[in-house]
Design a protein around this motif. Structure first.
Motif, PDB file in Angstrom:
ATOM      1  N   ILE A   1       0.731  -1.310  -0.018  1.00  0.00           N
ATOM      2  CA  ILE A   1       0.114  -0.006  -0.031  1.00  0.00           C
ATOM      3  C   ILE A   1       0.738   1.383   0.029  1.00  0.00           C
ATOM      4  N   ARG A   2       0.649   2.293  -0.949  1.00  0.00           N
ATOM      5  CA  ARG A   2       1.554   3.368  -1.119  1.00  0.00           C
ATOM      6  C   ARG A   2       0.974   4.626  -1.013  1.00  0.00           C
ATOM      7  N   LYS A   3      -0.274   4.789  -0.856  1.00  0.00           N
ATOM      8  CA  LYS A   3      -0.876   6.160  -0.470  1.00  0.00           C
ATOM      9  C   LYS A   3      -2.059   6.232   0.223  1.00  0.00           C
ATOM     10  N   THR A   4      -2.242   7.305   0.970  1.00  0.00           N
ATOM     11  CA  THR A   4      -3.649   7.409   1.928  1.00  0.00           C
ATOM     12  C   THR A   4      -4.913   7.591   0.952  1.00  0.00           C
ATOM     13  N   GLY A   5      -5.780   6.859   1.091  1.00  0.00           N
ATOM     14  CA  GLY A   5      -7.161   6.800   0.345  1.00  0.00           C
ATOM     15  C   GLY A   5      -7.004   5.733  -0.551  1.00  0.00           C
ATOM     16  N   GLU A   6      -6.008   4.839  -0.702  1.00  0.00           N
ATOM     17  CA  GLU A   6      -6.051   3.886  -1.461  1.00  0.00           C
ATOM     18  C   GLU A   6      -6.920   2.790  -1.052  1.00  0.00           C
ATOM     19  N   VAL A   7      -7.628   2.102  -2.065  1.00  0.00           N
ATOM     20  CA  VAL A   7      -8.653   1.162  -1.717  1.00  0.00           C
ATOM     21  C   VAL A   7      -8.269  -0.084  -2.089  1.00  0.00           C
ATOM     22  N   GLN A   8      -8.397  -1.217  -1.542  1.00  0.00           N
ATOM     23  CA  GLN A   8      -8.139  -2.529  -2.113  1.00  0.00           C
ATOM     24  C   GLN A   8      -9.562  -3.032  -1.602  1.00  0.00           C
ATOM     25  N   VAL A   9     -10.186  -4.191  -2.577  1.00  0.00           N
ATOM     26  CA  VAL A   9     -11.216  -5.104  -2.349  1.00  0.00           C
ATOM     27  C   VAL A   9     -10.529  -6.461  -2.096  1.00  0.00           C
ATOM     28  N   ILE A  10     -10.955  -6.809  -0.945  1.00  0.00           N
ATOM     29  CA  ILE A  10     -10.021  -8.221  -0.547  1.00  0.00           C
ATOM     30  C   ILE A  10     -11.275  -8.956  -0.064  1.00  0.00           C
ATOM     31  N   ASP A  11     -11.265 -10.201  -0.812  1.00  0.00           N
ATOM     32  CA  ASP A  11     -12.454 -11.356  -0.488  1.00  0.00           C
ATOM     33  C   ASP A  11     -13.799 -10.398  -0.409  1.00  0.00           C
ATOM     34  N   GLY A  12     -14.288  -9.492  -1.291  1.00  0.00           N
ATOM     35  CA  GLY A  12     -15.510  -8.744  -1.467  1.00  0.00           C
ATOM     36  C   GLY A  12     -15.512  -7.793  -0.414  1.00  0.00           C
ATOM     37  N   VAL A  13     -14.413  -7.414   0.436  1.00  0.00           N
ATOM     38  CA  VAL A  13     -14.501  -6.427   1.573  1.00  0.00           C
ATOM     39  C   VAL A  13     -13.898  -5.208   0.992  1.00  0.00           C
ATOM     40  N   SER A  14     -14.149  -4.032   0.708  1.00  0.00           N
ATOM     41  CA  SER A  14     -13.650  -2.910   0.618  1.00  0.00           C
ATOM     42  C   SER A  14     -12.770  -2.373   1.701  1.00  0.00           C
ATOM     43  N   LEU A  15     -11.458  -2.068   1.692  1.00  0.00           N
ATOM     44  CA  LEU A  15     -10.847  -1.676   2.657  1.00  0.00           C
ATOM     45  C   LEU A  15     -10.176  -0.410   2.084  1.00  0.00           C
ATOM     46  N   GLU A  16     -10.052   0.625   2.962  1.00  0.00           N
ATOM     47  CA  GLU A  16      -9.546   1.974   2.585  1.00  0.00           C
ATOM     48  C   GLU A  16      -8.241   2.345   3.857  1.00  0.00           C
ATOM     49  N   PHE A  17      -6.918   2.632   3.282  1.00  0.00           N
ATOM     50  CA  PHE A  17      -5.773   2.787   3.842  1.00  0.00           C
ATOM     51  C   PHE A  17      -5.443   4.500   3.897  1.00  0.00           C
ATOM     52  N   GLN A  18      -4.842   4.452   5.185  1.00  0.00           N
ATOM     53  CA  GLN A  18      -4.113   5.686   5.701  1.00  0.00           C
ATOM     54  C   GLN A  18      -2.883   5.425   5.913  1.00  0.00           C
ATOM     55  N   MET A  19      -1.835   6.174   5.103  1.00  0.00           N
ATOM     56  CA  MET A  19      -0.444   6.065   5.259  1.00  0.00           C
ATOM     57  C   MET A  19       0.080   6.811   6.430  1.00  0.00           C
ATOM     58  N   VAL A  20       0.898   6.226   7.377  1.00  0.00           N
ATOM     59  CA  VAL A  20       1.191   7.188   8.616  1.00  0.00           C
ATOM     60  C   VAL A  20       2.763   6.682   8.947  1.00  0.00           C
ATOM     61  N   PRO A  21       3.643   6.883   7.657  1.00  0.00           N
ATOM     62  CA  PRO A  21       5.035   6.735   7.820  1.00  0.00           C
ATOM     63  C   PRO A  21       5.702   7.450   8.848  1.00  0.00           C
ATOM     64  N   GLU A  22       6.801   6.899   9.737  1.00  0.00           N
ATOM     65  CA  GLU A  22       7.684   7.643  10.263  1.00  0.00           C
ATOM     66  C   GLU A  22       6.740   8.187  11.753  1.00  0.00           C
ATOM     67  N   THR A  23       5.919   7.332  11.936  1.00  0.00           N
ATOM     68  CA  THR A  23       5.099   7.626  13.194  1.00  0.00           C
ATOM     69  C   THR A  23       5.787   6.744  14.212  1.00  0.00           C
ATOM     70  N   GLU A  24       4.879   5.555  14.759  1.00  0.00           N
ATOM     71  CA  GLU A  24       5.019   4.617  15.566  1.00  0.00           C
ATOM     72  C   GLU A  24       6.191   3.682  14.880  1.00  0.00           C
ATOM     73  N   ALA A  25       6.043   3.716  13.614  1.00  0.00           N
ATOM     74  CA  ALA A  25       7.127   2.757  12.883  1.00  0.00           C
ATOM     75  C   ALA A  25       7.366   3.395  11.689  1.00  0.00           C
ATOM     76  N   PRO A  26       8.723   3.180  11.145  1.00  0.00           N
ATOM     77  CA  PRO A  26       8.935   3.796   9.803  1.00  0.00           C
ATOM     78  C   PRO A  26       8.240   3.524   8.607  1.00  0.00           C
ATOM     79  N   ALA A  27       7.245   2.196   8.657  1.00  0.00           N
ATOM     80  CA  ALA A  27       6.475   1.744   7.727  1.00  0.00           C
ATOM     81  C   ALA A  27       5.081   1.405   8.462  1.00  0.00           C
ATOM     82  N   GLU A  28       4.278   2.327   8.386  1.00  0.00           N
ATOM     83  CA  GLU A  28       3.026   1.949   9.195  1.00  0.00           C
ATOM     84  C   GLU A  28       1.913   2.592   8.258  1.00  0.00           C
TER      85      GLU A  28
END
Length: 651
Positions: A260-287
């Motif tokens: 996952i590379r950007k905030t707002g990216e959506v993936q439909v996984i096993d019929g479920v829509s998932l939206e992601f927020q990228m939060v790098p350099e916070t609690e982990a460098p890749a999060e």
């Protein structure tokens, strides 16, 4: 035999020396000063509104009938009821605020979050989140180790109905959020495309950086942070502030299939829509965080939990960006606050209702922003790390929110981390630019104070006054100057113990009590953060960079080496050059005229470079050498062995 030897690339052992001769001493009770401090803390706590207790109970469905989780070989790796005794009034050996907190964290089992979503809590230091897909389960953060993850999934299937796992999501690059993956899926299903593994970009590079490059040092320090050698109890370990302890067993890893590379990216996984927020350099460098629109549920991963977090974790890590952290919390509140009826994280318990969602995100946003801005304000006035840490406190509007309290991170430690983020460790005082190393400095200080007897006398006076900070400062110098001084060691252990009892932060408690234990009982530590499974998943180039950090210039001297490595099972090649006491590796290229070429499956290279197994034995297992084998001998001889446990509380 090679495979057996590679099961754990790490170290297990004990340290001999001053600590080995120590007479074992049991923990002591709370001193009068500590008892008085606990009473004062209890009287100053915010009013209890019952929300945390209600939220931590809400949605409970079931837990395992047998609280003991065992590995395949019958070893106990986790006890669900290890903290069942945390009930009623706080004993004098536990900070009352931490006691309340652990009373909530001790709950375990399967809990409903929202429509089609659940969490397993209390099976590890972290939580596993479950989403019902069209055909199977989507799992977010499969705990730390294989066996606890397998037990968690078993409870899910037995309670909700058996289904296959269709996808696994790693929220970030810390082991407690991916280490149990092989307990819930089979890698063959991943390779066949039946199971997707989703992670934030740069996940593998950051996992390698933390768990392989600096894994040995972090692993030793983590024993202090998480109290791994302490027994849960009123005079022992009281969890970690964001969960219980770290589960035993194998830490595993399977590489992601989707980045996952950007905030707002959506993936439909096993019929479920998932939206992601990228939060790098916070609690982990890749999060990243995950929003599930169908369930109106936001998973805040680890940027929002039931405690102030660490800007620099005491076990060691890259310093985190507190300014960015606050910004991402604000972004989350704006993007998902009005759309979410439930908010959860990969630690602690969830919160329910839009008001709670917004309040939780905004409250923690303000906490990190206040920490950042006030540290920088004081820093720009010329205050040093220590001066800022002593001065900076959360205002009541922030600090009186239970989820902002320092059960894990603290204002003291975090303000120093923010200072380091901007200015580094040096405070601009020339006396601190090039001081003597600890042992020499301690010897000179003790001598200047008039010798060990006078130091002991001053430390005893400080302890009688309840000034344990000063007593441990004095006694630490004495122990570093005279490690065999039995009275000094015993008093230092006592001083650390009282500071541990008073600590609101669970990990501060663990660090103080772990040091006391080591001083009293000697050191016996194991580091098992670098399992063969994790090593196997890390890209070869990153592994070779890790090998380079173990090159001893005193052994290799000015010798030049030119080696080609062919990893036959991966169709990879590497050009390895050693010169000027530096090892440099380049993937995908080779020396035109190498002094030697080594060909083997990567597992044999791990045995060669990490375990330093004899060449003859490796050749019998299939390693092939063409050219000057003395070059391999020279490289292997110049590599430090995998580091063992080292002293912390003494020289």
């Amino acid at each position: 035999m090679i495979k057996q030897a590679l099961i754990v690339i790490g170290c297990v052992g004990s340290i001999t020396g001053a600590s080995a001769a120590v007479q074992v001493q049991e923990p002591k009770g709370a001193s009068p000063s500590t008892s008085a401090a606990q009473q004062q803390i209890a009287s100053s706590l915010p009013a209890e509104d019952g929300r945390d207790a209600e939220f931590s109970d809400r949605g409970f469905i079931a837990t395992l009938a047998d609280p003991i989780i065992k590995s395949k070989d019958g070893k106990t790796v986790w006890n669900l009821d290890a903290y069942a005794w945390v009930n009623g009034r706080a004993p004098e050996t536990v900070n009352p605020s931490l006691w309340r907190h652990m009373g909530l964290l001790r709950k375990h089992g399967l809990f409903a979050l929202s429509e089609g979503m659940w969490q397993i809590r209390g099976f590890d230091v972290s939580n596993m989140t479950i989403i019902k897909g069209q055909t199977g389960w989507i799992l977010i953060d499969p705990l730390t180790t294989r066996d606890t993850a397998a037990a968690a999934l078993r409870l899910v299937n037995e309670t909700l109905g058996a289904r296959p796992v269709s996808a696994v999501i790693y929220s970030h690059s810390h082991g407690d959020h991916f280490g149990g993956v092989r307990g819930v899926i089979d890698e063959n299903d991943v390779k066949a495309g039946k199971v997707q593994i989703i992670a934030p970009e740069h996940f593998m590079a950051e996992t390698a950086s933390e768990n392989v490059m600096a894994g040995s040092a972090m692993g030793r320090r983590a024993i202090y942070q998480f109290g791994s050698n302490l027994t849960p109890g009123p005079q022992g370990q009281m969890g970690s502030g964001i969960g219980k302890g770290i589960a035993g067993g194998d830490i595993t890893l399977i590489a992601p299939t989707i980045d996952i590379r950007k905030t707002g990216e959506v993936q439909v996984i096993d019929g479920v829509s998932l939206e992601f927020q990228m939060v790098p350099e916070t609690e982990a460098p890749a999060e990243m965080n995950v929003y599930v629109p169908s369930a109106k549920t936001f998973l805040a991963a680890e940027i929002a939990t039931c405690s102030l977090h660490n800007i620099l974790t005491p076990r060691g890590a890259k310093v985190r960006d507190a300014h960015a952290w606050a910004g991402f919390l604000n972004e989350a509140a704006n993007l998902y606050g009005k759309r979410s009826d439930t908010i959860a994280s990969s630690h602690c318990w969830p919160r329910f209702g839009k008001t709670e969602v917004k309040g939780w995100l905004n409250g923690q946003r303000d906490n990190y922003r206040y920490l950042h801005d006030q540290t920088v304000r004081m820093m720009n006035k010329g205050m040093t790390q220590a001066e800022i840490a002593e001065t900076l406190k959360a205002p009541p509007a922030i600090g009186n929110q239970w989820f902002n309290k320092g059960y894990y991170g603290t204002y003291s430690h975090n303000s120093k981390a923010i200072y380091q983020f901007y200015l580094g460790w040096y405070d601009a005082v020339p006396a601190n630019l090039n001081p003597h190393p600890p042992e020499i400095r301690a010897t000179k200080l003790v001598s200047a104070m008039g010798g060990a007897k006078k130091v002991l006398a001053a430390a005893k006076m400080a302890m009688a006054d309840g000034d344990y900070r000063w007593s441990s400062d004095l006694l630490n110098s004495l122990v570093f100057a005279e490690p065999q001084n039995a009275e000094g060691r015993a008093l230092l252990a006592d001083s650390y113990e009282q500071q541990g009892y008073q600590a609101e932060s669970a990990i501060w408690r663990n660090m103080f009590l772990s040091a006391a234990r080591d001083l009293r009982q000697g050191i016996k530590a194991s580091i098992t953060t670098q399992s063969i499974d994790m090593i196997s998943a890390v890209p070869t180039g990153l592994l070779l960079d890790s090998v380079a950090t173990r090159l001893d210039p005193g052994v290799i001297g000015d010798r030049s080496l030119n080696l080609n490595f062919n990893f036959t099972d991966r169709k990879e090649q590497a050009k390895v050059s050693v010169g000027n006491a530096v090892m440099f590796s380049e993937m995908g290229v080779s020396h035109e005229r190498p002094a030697v070429t080594v060909s083997a499956p990567r597992q044999l290279f791990l045995a060669l470079l990490f375990l330093k197994m004899p060449l003859a034995q490796l050749e019998m297992a299939g390693l092939k050498i063409e050219g000057d084998r003395t070059q391999i001998d020279a490289l292997q001889a110049a590599l430090d062995p995998m580091p063992g446990p080292f002293n912390i509380a003494e020289p």
